[in-house]
Design a protein around this motif. Sequence first.
Motif, PDB file in Angstrom:
ATOM      1  N   CYS A  95      27.261  35.068  45.927  1.00 34.38           N
ATOM      2  CA  CYS A  95      26.060  34.324  45.531  1.00 34.38           C
ATOM      3  C   CYS A  95      25.373  35.056  44.387  1.00 34.38           C
ATOM      4  O   CYS A  95      24.238  35.537  44.517  1.00 34.38           O
ATOM      5  CB  CYS A  95      25.114  34.160  46.716  1.00 34.38           C
ATOM      6  N   GLY A  96      26.051  35.184  43.264  1.00 30.80           N
ATOM      7  CA  GLY A  96      25.482  35.906  42.142  1.00 30.80           C
ATOM      8  C   GLY A  96      26.486  36.006  41.006  1.00 30.80           C
ATOM      9  O   GLY A  96      27.488  35.280  40.951  1.00 30.80           O
ATOM     10  N   LYS A  97      26.248  36.955  40.104  1.00 34.93           N
ATOM     11  CA  LYS A  97      27.010  37.010  38.854  1.00 34.93           C
ATOM     12  C   LYS A  97      28.439  37.510  39.011  1.00 34.93           C
ATOM     13  O   LYS A  97      29.202  37.469  38.037  1.00 34.93           O
ATOM     14  CB  LYS A  97      26.259  37.867  37.833  1.00 34.93           C
ATOM     15  N   GLN A  98      28.833  37.972  40.213  1.00 34.31           N
ATOM     16  CA  GLN A  98      30.238  38.330  40.406  1.00 34.31           C
ATOM     17  C   GLN A  98      31.140  37.132  40.105  1.00 34.31           C
ATOM     18  O   GLN A  98      32.255  37.290  39.595  1.00 34.31           O
ATOM     19  CB  GLN A  98      30.473  38.818  41.836  1.00 34.31           C
ATOM     20  N   ILE A  99      30.663  35.934  40.377  1.00 32.11           N
ATOM     21  CA  ILE A  99      31.422  34.720  40.068  1.00 32.11           C
ATOM     22  C   ILE A  99      31.717  34.650  38.572  1.00 32.11           C
ATOM     23  O   ILE A  99      32.837  34.327  38.149  1.00 32.11           O
ATOM     24  CB  ILE A  99      30.621  33.481  40.504  1.00 32.11           C
ATOM     25  N   LEU A 100      30.712  34.963  37.772  1.00 31.40           N
ATOM     26  CA  LEU A 100      30.857  34.894  36.319  1.00 31.40           C
ATOM     27  C   LEU A 100      31.709  36.047  35.809  1.00 31.40           C
ATOM     28  O   LEU A 100      32.544  35.859  34.914  1.00 31.40           O
ATOM     29  CB  LEU A 100      29.479  34.906  35.670  1.00 31.40           C
ATOM     30  N   ARG A 101      31.514  37.233  36.374  1.00 31.70           N
ATOM     31  CA  ARG A 101      32.352  38.381  36.004  1.00 31.70           C
ATOM     32  C   ARG A 101      33.823  38.067  36.265  1.00 31.70           C
ATOM     33  O   ARG A 101      34.699  38.346  35.441  1.00 31.70           O
ATOM     34  CB  ARG A 101      31.902  39.621  36.786  1.00 31.70           C
ATOM     35  N   ASP A 102      34.108  37.467  37.431  1.00 32.60           N
ATOM     36  CA  ASP A 102      35.492  37.147  37.788  1.00 32.60           C
ATOM     37  C   ASP A 102      36.097  36.141  36.805  1.00 32.60           C
ATOM     38  O   ASP A 102      37.280  36.237  36.453  1.00 32.60           O
ATOM     39  CB  ASP A 102      35.553  36.582  39.206  1.00 32.60           C
ATOM     40  N   TRP A 103      35.284  35.163  36.352  1.00 32.46           N
ATOM     41  CA  TRP A 103      35.821  34.186  35.390  1.00 32.46           C
ATOM     42  C   TRP A 103      36.211  34.876  34.094  1.00 32.46           C
ATOM     43  O   TRP A 103      37.285  34.604  33.533  1.00 32.46           O
ATOM     44  CB  TRP A 103      34.800  33.086  35.093  1.00 32.46           C
ATOM     45  N   TYR A 104      35.362  35.766  33.597  1.00 30.56           N
ATOM     46  CA  TYR A 104      35.682  36.459  32.353  1.00 30.56           C
ATOM     47  C   TYR A 104      36.969  37.268  32.485  1.00 30.56           C
ATOM     48  O   TYR A 104      37.797  37.305  31.565  1.00 30.56           O
ATOM     49  CB  TYR A 104      34.523  37.370  31.939  1.00 30.56           C
ATOM     50  N   VAL A 105      37.158  37.919  33.623  1.00 25.43           N
ATOM     51  CA  VAL A 105      38.362  38.723  33.822  1.00 25.43           C
ATOM     52  C   VAL A 105      39.591  37.823  33.929  1.00 25.43           C
ATOM     53  O   VAL A 105      40.617  38.053  33.272  1.00 25.43           O
ATOM     54  CB  VAL A 105      38.212  39.601  35.082  1.00 25.43           C
ATOM     55  N   ARG A 106      39.513  36.774  34.765  1.00 20.37           N
ATOM     56  CA  ARG A 106      40.668  35.891  34.969  1.00 20.37           C
ATOM     57  C   ARG A 106      41.080  35.174  33.688  1.00 20.37           C
ATOM     58  O   ARG A 106      42.261  34.941  33.443  1.00 20.37           O
ATOM     59  CB  ARG A 106      40.349  34.836  36.032  1.00 20.37           C
ATOM     60  N   SER A 107      40.103  34.815  32.874  1.00 20.97           N
ATOM     61  CA  SER A 107      40.396  34.049  31.663  1.00 20.97           C
ATOM     62  C   SER A 107      40.776  34.930  30.480  1.00 20.97           C
ATOM     63  O   SER A 107      41.066  34.408  29.390  1.00 20.97           O
ATOM     64  CB  SER A 107      39.177  33.198  31.292  1.00 20.97           C
TER      65      SER A 107
END
Length: 320
Positions: free
Chosen positions: A240-252
């Motif tokens: 429930c926070g920016k880890q979701i966004l961090r993960d997208w940057y890494v995966r992409s």
Amino acid sequence: MPVLHSTKRTTVLRAPTADREGIGEFEYTDRYSVFHYGPMPDAIPGKSEAACRMAVFNFQLLEAAGVPTHFLRQSAPNRIQFTLARLPETLDHPLTPERGNYLLPLQVLFRNELPPGNSVHRRLASGDLRPVDLGLDAVPAVGERPPRPTIEYATTREPVNRFLTPADAQLLSGLDDRLFGALSETTTAVNTVLSDHAAAVGINHCDGKTEFLVTGNQDLLLDSPGTPDESRLMFDGVHCGKQILRDWYVRSGNEVPVGQLLADGVPRHQWPRPAPLPPAFVSVMSDLYRALCERWTGERHWNAPDLATATRAVRALTEE
């Protein structure tokens, strides 16, 4: 002293001196930061007010439990006024409590769980950390809950924060044994209060951090509560926070290599501009921050979905 790039804006209403605390105002913004880059390209509508309302709720919760904080009052939906302390002029010669009214250039990190995305497993794998440093007997599994919360220390006023040994943390803080011991004791109390509340509303409080200022009376005041910017909160296995966004940057493949850029001496103005988020992420994250705030505080301020619905939307988006 390096220039720091924050997602909050600070206004000095009364400057602090060696003899008197000042008054400042935080404006929470809709920006977020990952990789120590500073504000990323996208704004998340509603994040600022959601984070501010959670912070105010937590300050009041902690003070009711006997934890002194720097909070003074909420001055707008996305602003708070707080006790303002001086910043150390240099990390080589930190201020000491006898000089009074200064912000510790230090954060205390606590971990209740070790979910995917935390730094512990990466540092254990690289040899930068040993299980014994965390009071553990063996390398923990991803998702493991240690038998007791772990505590670590790190810098705050550097381009990329460094983890510190307790001895180095005490040296950097300029605190005597009594006050340095109070750092971990207060952090433990903060963790207990926030984790108990999280459990009561069905949220996992996986980890978090505390930061402090030292008053002219040589007392510690907490200046960092458990919002999604300071704590790792999860609901039904979803961050429930920016880890979701961090993960997208890494995966992409769009991760910004800040550590390498700093090591190579690349000036900040020459750093690559981060890629913007896919548009769908912005609306999903906006709903998530608002839903989290309403679940956490028990107050309704928006026509937001409930947290179960908001996290299902996150899961659907990230599993595409």
